[in-house]
Design an enzyme around this catalytic site. Structure first.
Site, PDB file in Angstrom:
ATOM      1  N   ASP A  13     -65.031   6.843  88.069  1.00 28.47           N
ATOM      2  CA  ASP A  13     -63.727   7.510  87.993  1.00 28.47           C
ATOM      3  C   ASP A  13     -62.805   7.147  89.147  1.00 28.47           C
ATOM      4  O   ASP A  13     -61.959   7.945  89.565  1.00 28.47           O
ATOM      5  CB  ASP A  13     -63.892   9.044  87.932  1.00 28.47           C
ATOM      6  N   LYS A  16     -60.398   2.760  87.448  1.00 28.76           N
ATOM      7  CA  LYS A  16     -60.562   1.400  86.921  1.00 28.76           C
ATOM      8  C   LYS A  16     -59.626   1.133  85.746  1.00 28.76           C
ATOM      9  O   LYS A  16     -59.006   0.083  85.659  1.00 28.76           O
ATOM     10  CB  LYS A  16     -62.024   1.179  86.474  1.00 28.76           C
ATOM     11  N   GLY A  40     -64.963   6.964  80.790  1.00 26.97           N
ATOM     12  CA  GLY A  40     -63.660   7.464  80.351  1.00 26.97           C
ATOM     13  C   GLY A  40     -62.641   6.820  81.264  1.00 26.97           C
ATOM     14  O   GLY A  40     -62.585   7.144  82.442  1.00 26.97           O
ATOM     15  N   HIS A  41     -61.907   5.847  80.754  1.00 32.48           N
ATOM     16  CA  HIS A  41     -60.947   5.100  81.574  1.00 32.48           C
ATOM     17  C   HIS A  41     -59.530   5.506  81.170  1.00 32.48           C
ATOM     18  O   HIS A  41     -59.111   5.271  80.045  1.00 32.48           O
ATOM     19  CB  HIS A  41     -61.164   3.594  81.403  1.00 32.48           C
ATOM     20  N   GLN A 224     -68.459   3.015  85.151  1.00 31.03           N
ATOM     21  CA  GLN A 224     -69.179   3.791  86.177  1.00 31.03           C
ATOM     22  C   GLN A 224     -68.837   3.221  87.567  1.00 31.03           C
ATOM     23  O   GLN A 224     -67.795   2.628  87.731  1.00 31.03           O
ATOM     24  CB  GLN A 224     -70.681   3.794  85.930  1.00 31.03           C
TER      25      GLN A 224
END
Ligand code: GDP
Ligand code: IMO
Ligand code: MG
Length: 423
Positions: A13, A16, A40-41, A224
């Protein structure tokens, strides 16, 4: 052309998604190399906020091709929903989004196994996102997995049945309370497989090799962060893939001598979601303020992210393992208004002062040693050039560059594409 990498240096988080979206303007191809829907990007532009899970973060640029590499694990159900969420943007996925035949498929029973395994661990649970990541990678390394390429074979459903039956026996073995209706889950799964199969499957290592030979620019996108790496992270509180630079080679089939720049991205402070040690974690009002100002809520699970000061010992370790060539500091804006900022520069470890990241970072063995910095009051979010930065921020940046011996290439001052300052 060399393949550049972008990866997170902390516990995920870091931002990215935002940076890959910004950098996509300079690349022909964006390729995800590991992880799956545990990621979750988040991307923000034109007043729109969007969270991507398995799809690379270059998808919103008309010119870019997005590859889901062999190192990724795909849940067809999550994937189909992700595509549905993109419908409003009128993207041409049939040409823009291509999938490696060697990527592994997350089955409904992998998700159930994840839940059963976590439930059986009680207080020692990993804090998994419960997306079936661990069980799917276990089947991959155990040589039982179903790959995307298998879906093109006529007998894949038989293989599926055998594996799902085995999983059900394993779930029963855990002897925990996991309620499920597999028939219902399978109906959704098989419908979603149709959506997945409507896209192009490729031999992605060959595709990327030829693209590279033809002079195309490629950016590999990690998921990650380095401290969640299966080998180098805070094991067992990690994910089940290599999130570090080497993972891009195995997750895409790119040779190590073809890697160019390694962009290492970190928050100006630290967050972690899920269980596991976190030496600089704050349990006071300062940590609460960071969480509120930084809006530190998990993009996938909605869980509160734990917050703490920047850990330079851990960051150095991550830079080392990844061979980072350029740094990107995110969320500097969140630190505006804190009177004093702290950076952990060493650990008191079993009575000794150490500056390397040791085998065991559990709190009973370790205490962070901090260097204090004067904070800044200025709001950074409207700034567009580094010349506008307050002196205290420049001092913070200069200290990190000196200690890490790597230039900070980008400072991000807000979630939007435009809030990105090149140094
Ligand atoms: P990722 O998993 O590394 O892509 O990061 P996430 O999207 O899970 O979390 C990063 C969060 O911070 C998202 O909500 C982003 O919109 C947000 N974000 C990214 N960069 C910045 C920044 O420089 N400042 C602020 N305030 N938010 C940012
Ligand atoms: P992005 O790509 C933050 C964490 C989980 C848990 C551990 C194992 O958005 O940075 P898993 O579901 O892989 O079995 O969970 O890893 N985790 C993440 N934390 N960002 C992520 O991805 C994460 N993906 C997994 O919270 O502690
Ligand atoms: Mg995320």
């Amino acid at each position: 052309m060399a393949v550049d990498l972008l990866l997170g240096l902390q516990w995920g988080d870091e931002g990215k998604g935002k940076i890959v979206d910004v950098l996509t303007a300079n690349y022909n191809i964006i390729a995800r190399f590991q992880g799956g829907p545990n990621a979750g990007h988040t991307l923000e532009f034109d007043g729109i906020k969007h969270v991507l899970r398995t799809i690379p973060s270059g998808i919103f640029h008309d010119e870019s091709i997005n590859v889901i590499g062999n190192g990724v694990v795909i849940d067809p159900v999550v994937f189909a929903k992700e595509l549905e969420g993109l419908d409003q943007f009128n993207l041409d996925y049939k040409t823009k989004l291509i999938i490696s035949r060697k990527a592994h498929v997350i089955l409904p029973t992998h998700r159930l196994l994840d839940a059963a395994s976590e439930a059986s661990k009680g207080k020692a649970k990993i804090g998994s996102t419960l997306k079936g990541i661990g069980p799917t990678y276990m089947d991959k390394t155990g040589r039982n997995g179903i790959r995307v390429g298998d879906l093109e074979l006529s007998d894949w459903k038989e293989k599926y049945r055998a594996l799902a039956n085995k999983h059900e026996a394993m779930i029963a073995f855990y002897n925990v309370d996991v309620q499920y209706d597999l028939e219902e889950m399978e109906a959704e799964f098989f419908e979603s497989i149709k959506v997945l199969k409507s896209l192009q499957f490729i031999d992605s290592e060959e595709y990327l090799y030829q693209a590279q030979k033809a002079g195309k620019t490629i950016l590999a996108e990690g998921a990650q962060g380095s401290l969640l790496d299966i080998d180098f992270g805070t094991y067992p509180f990690v994910t089940s893939s290599n999130t570090t630079a080497a993972g891009a080679c195995t997750g895409l089939g790119v040779a190590p001598n073809q890697i160019g720049d390694v962009y290492g991205i970190f928050k100006a402070y630290t967050t972690r979601v899920g269980s596991g040690p976190f030496p600089t974690e704050l349990f006071d009002k300062v940590g609460e303020d960071m969480a509120i100002i930084g809006n530190e809520v998990g993009a996938v699970t909605g869980r509160a992210r734990r917050c703490g000061w920047l850990d330079l010992v851990a960051l150095k370790y991550a830079c080392q393992v990844n061979g980072v060539t350029k740094l990107m500091m995110m969320k500097g804006d969140v630190l505006s208004g804190f009177k004093t900022l702290k950076i952990c520069t060493a650990y008191k470890y079993k009575g000794e002062t150490i500056t390397h990241f040791p085998y065991n970072v559990e709190p009973e063995n370790l205490e962070p040693i901090y260097t204090d910095f004067k904070g800044w009051k200025e709001d950074l979010t409207q700034m567009t050039d580094k010349s506008q930065f307050p002196k205290e921020l420049n001092d913070y940046i200069a200290f990190l560059e000196k200690e890490l011996e790597i230039p900070i290439h980008v400072v991000s001052v807000g979630p939007d594409r435009k809030q990105t300052i090149y140094m």
